[in-house]
Design a protein around this motif. Structure first.
Motif, short mmCIF file in Angstrom:
data_model
loop_
_atom_site.label_atom_id
_atom_site.label_comp_id
_atom_site.label_asym_id
_atom_site.label_seq_id
_atom_site.Cartn_x
_atom_site.Cartn_y
_atom_site.Cartn_z
N SER A 541 2.05 -6.66 35.17
CA SER A 541 2.13 -5.22 34.91
C SER A 541 1.87 -4.88 33.45
CB SER A 541 3.52 -4.70 35.31
OG SER A 541 4.53 -5.37 34.56
N GLY A 544 -3.07 -2.95 31.59
CA GLY A 544 -3.45 -1.64 32.06
C GLY A 544 -4.86 -1.62 32.60
N THR A 545 -5.25 -0.51 33.20
CA THR A 545 -6.59 -0.31 33.75
C THR A 545 -7.25 0.85 33.02
OG1 THR A 545 -5.87 -1.10 35.91
CG2 THR A 545 -7.93 0.15 35.84
N SER A 546 -8.53 0.67 32.67
CA SER A 546 -9.23 1.70 31.92
C SER A 546 -10.68 1.81 32.35
CB SER A 546 -9.17 1.40 30.42
OG SER A 546 -9.92 2.36 29.68
N ARG A 558 -9.60 -4.21 32.69
CA ARG A 558 -8.18 -4.29 32.35
C ARG A 558 -8.03 -4.54 30.85
NH1 ARG A 558 -5.53 -5.27 37.28
NH2 ARG A 558 -3.59 -4.80 36.15
#
Length: 656
Positions: A541, A544-546, A558
């Motif tokens: 976790s 992050g995703t972008s 990520r």
């Protein structure tokens, strides 16, 4: 050039201052690309032209030979290993010290054999080292620049230790002792002529690509000692207001006359000097740099700025051996100053880089950062005048302490580069590819042409006409070679390619590319791509995703902050059989991303990638032996001391 005694000096001035039958597939000839490419967007991480070299020092056996008295075969094996290292790190030149202490690495009638070969000055090593070195370098398409120390006679001050027939012993009036060493007197015209004759002996007899002088002109100053040249000044100093101007002119004459003699004999041979990094400080001279260290103009009588402005050298390679932000002599400040000096002169600017400092004990904290050397080359990108770099020295490139050179190579040397062109000679005619055959070992190419060397390019697919922008940088450059054959062992089975070959002359002017030769895919090869959105990708976790960047593989990627903990994002793949595989990565690039992102290969090897540049394309981590099975093959680690997001996007694994 920095040598063992010089290391102490650099430290003091700093205070002052990388058995089946082949399946044959048809090859198709396509139209050639236009000779002149239109305006193209190029990647600064893959420049088309850039000199990349390392100094190979012989004095005191710093690099080669590793010690005196080695057999001929041992000496030769060691030198081949240095050249192989240069090739492995995608360099295209070496600068080899062939006259370290007024003795030579070739059979000369003017000076004795070097003591650093056999341990005894005048001792015949049993072969011609310079002929051997030139041949081996050219076989790898590496330029060989012969490095001469002009005035140093010995690192001691006892003339009786010189060979009996040594010119400095037979002519005591030619030399003086200073600070425990012996030097030829630069103020004597007979000495100046003699030094040039020695260098020209090598130029005339060997196929050299360059003549290189280091930073030893008049001796570096030693406290309380005066240079003993009063008699020479009295005899030859008419017309000079002071001894300092006279000394500078003595060195000017050596440089100017040597430049003329080299180019009169062989116009294609490059002549360059690698001076101490500071000419003068702005506090002394408004034309100087914003530095406060030792001034070579005043201390060793090297008016390097004049040599550039007068065009007496083809290149200048200042030794900018200080880190970014160093108050006495900031790398950024000096690089910008030298870029301004060469601007508009036609003289190429190379930067002497202190590989010996990276990760070494006793150096400033900045040199314990694996990205410091790499960041120097990022600074260079701001200055189009910078044509390349030379690293001191070979043993430090090989040592790769704290992965500093691997970090630099991943960020800046991911592709080969052509050497900068010199002069204005006409380019050769375009070559013609005569065959392109896919087999189990790759795609074998052959061509005909009249170049000294050739550049081999590959683009994916089989376009009807070549895009001129495909040749604007090195993203499609596979190799350079002096042969007229090449086997592309990196070709992936099942992928169609088109190959082009261009020819280069001795001074690296390039022809238009040949007509393209297409090779269709053969099928049957293993290659798998795993994107961050695929089931084979896992991450905690903390990742992050972008979709911020415009360079993702797929819809997004990520990202994560660096941490001093193990939290890798993993790519899981099914490897069909044990063997050799190429691992490539895809990531977007941004100035705010990490300069040393660790990629972990399952065999516990770590490769650091600068994710600030080179994005939006496949980048090779290398070739690895992988076991059969389904497992985590590649991880992207967050454990890095450098700042900026670490990125995990996609990987590609291809059976070789």
């Amino acid at each position: 050039m920095t040598t063992l005694p010089r290391l102490v000096l650099v430290a003091l001035t700093a205070v002052l201052a990388l058995a089946v039958t082949p399946a044959v597939t048809p090859a198709v000839t396509l139209a050639a690309a236009p000779a002149q490419a239109a305006a193209c967007a190029t990647d600064p991480a893959t420049p088309k032209r850039q000199l990349r070299a390392m100094w190979i020092s012989s004095v005191a056996n710093i690099d080669w030979p590793s010690r005196t008295g080695l057999s001929v075969s041992a000496q030769q094996a060691e030198f081949r290993a240095w050249l192989d290292l240069a090739v492995q790190r995608r360099m295209n030149a070496v600068v080899v010290q062939v006259r370290p202490t007024a003795d030579t690495f070739w059979p000369s009638s003017l000076e004795p054999w070097s003591q650093w070969l056999t341990g005894s000055q005048g001792g015949d090593p049993g072969y011609d080292p310079l002929a051997f070195m030139v041949g081996e370098a050219h076989a790898r398409n590496l330029e060989l620049h012969a490095w001469f120390n002009p005035y140093r006679v010995a690192n001691h001050d006892d003339p009786s230790r010189l060979q009996a027939t040594h010119p400095a012993r037979r002519n005591p009036g030619w030399r003086f002792a200073y600070d425990g060493k012996l030097y030829y007197n630069p103020g004597l015209p007979v000495v100046r002529d003699f030094i040039q004759d020695v260098i020209m002996d090598a130029v005339s007899r060997y196929d050299l690509d360059g003549v290189h002088l280091d930073d030893y002109f008049y001796p570096y100053p030693a406290g309380g000692q005066a240079i003993p040249d009063a008699a020479a000044y009295a005899e030859h100093g008419d017309g000079f207001a002071n001894v300092h101007d006279w000394r500078r002119e003595n060195v000017n004459l050596l440089v100017r006359e040597l430049d003329r003699r080299i180019h009169a004999a062989k116009p294609w041979v490059s002549f360059g000097v690698s001076p101490f990094g500071i000419w003068r400080n702005a506090g002394t001279d408004p034309l100087g740099s914003r530095t406060s260290g030792l001034q070579s103009y005043d201390a060793i009588y090297a008016d390097t700025r004049l040599w550039v402005k007068q065009g007496w050298v083809d290149y200048i390679a200042p030794q900018i051996y200080w880190h970014i932000g160093f108050g006495t002599a900031d790398y950024e400040v000096l690089t910008a100053w030298w870029a301004g000096v060469v601007r508009g002169t036609g003289v190429q600017l190379l930067i002497g880089q202190a590989a010996y400092r990276a990760g070494a004990s006793g150096q400033d904290a900045a040199w314990q950062d694996r990205a410091e050397l790499s960041d120097h080359l990022h600074v260079n990108r701001r200055h189009p005048e910078v044509a390349g770099d030379i690293f001191f020295s070979a043993k430090d490139v090989r040592a790769n302490r704290i992965d500093a050179f691997s970090t630099l190579a991943a960020a800046h040397y991911a592709k080969p580069a052509l050497l900068p062109a010199r002069g204005t000679s006409a380019a050769p005619a375009a070559p013609a590819i005569t065959s392109a055959t896919r087999g189990s070992g790759g795609v074998a190419l052959a061509w005909q042409g009249g170049g000294t060397s050739y550049a081999v390019h590959r683009v994916n697919g089989t376009p009807a006409t070549a895009d001129p922008c495909a040749f604007a940088d090195a993203r499609n450059l596979l190799t350079t070679t002096r042969r007229t054959t090449f086997t592309d062992t990196t070709a992936t089975a099942g992928t169609a390619y088109t190959y082009y070959v261009s020819a280069l002359n001795r001074t690296h002017q390039e022809s238009a590319p040949s007509a393209g030769r297409a090779v269709t895919g053969s099928g049957g090869g293993f290659s798998v791509v795993i994107d961050n959105a695929d089931p084979g990708f896992t991450a905690s976790s903390g990742w992050g995703t972008s979709a911020f960047s415009g360079q993702p593989h797929g819809a997004d990627y990520r990202f994560a902050d660096p941490v001093a903990a193990s939290d890798p994002a993993w790519y899981r793949a099914s490897i069909p059989s044990a063997g050799s595989y190429r691992v490539e990565v895809w990531h977007p690039a941004d100035a705010g991303y990490n300069s040393a992102t660790p990629y972990i290969i399952t065999d516990n090897r770590t490769v650091y990638v600068d994710q600030r540049t080179g994005g939006g394309q496949w980048r090779s981590l290398g070739d690895f032996t992988l076991a059969a099975g389904t497992y985590n093959v590649v991880g992207v680690s967050r454990w890095t001391s450098t700042s900026g997001y670490v990125i995990a996007d996609a990987i590609r694994i291809t059976r070789l």
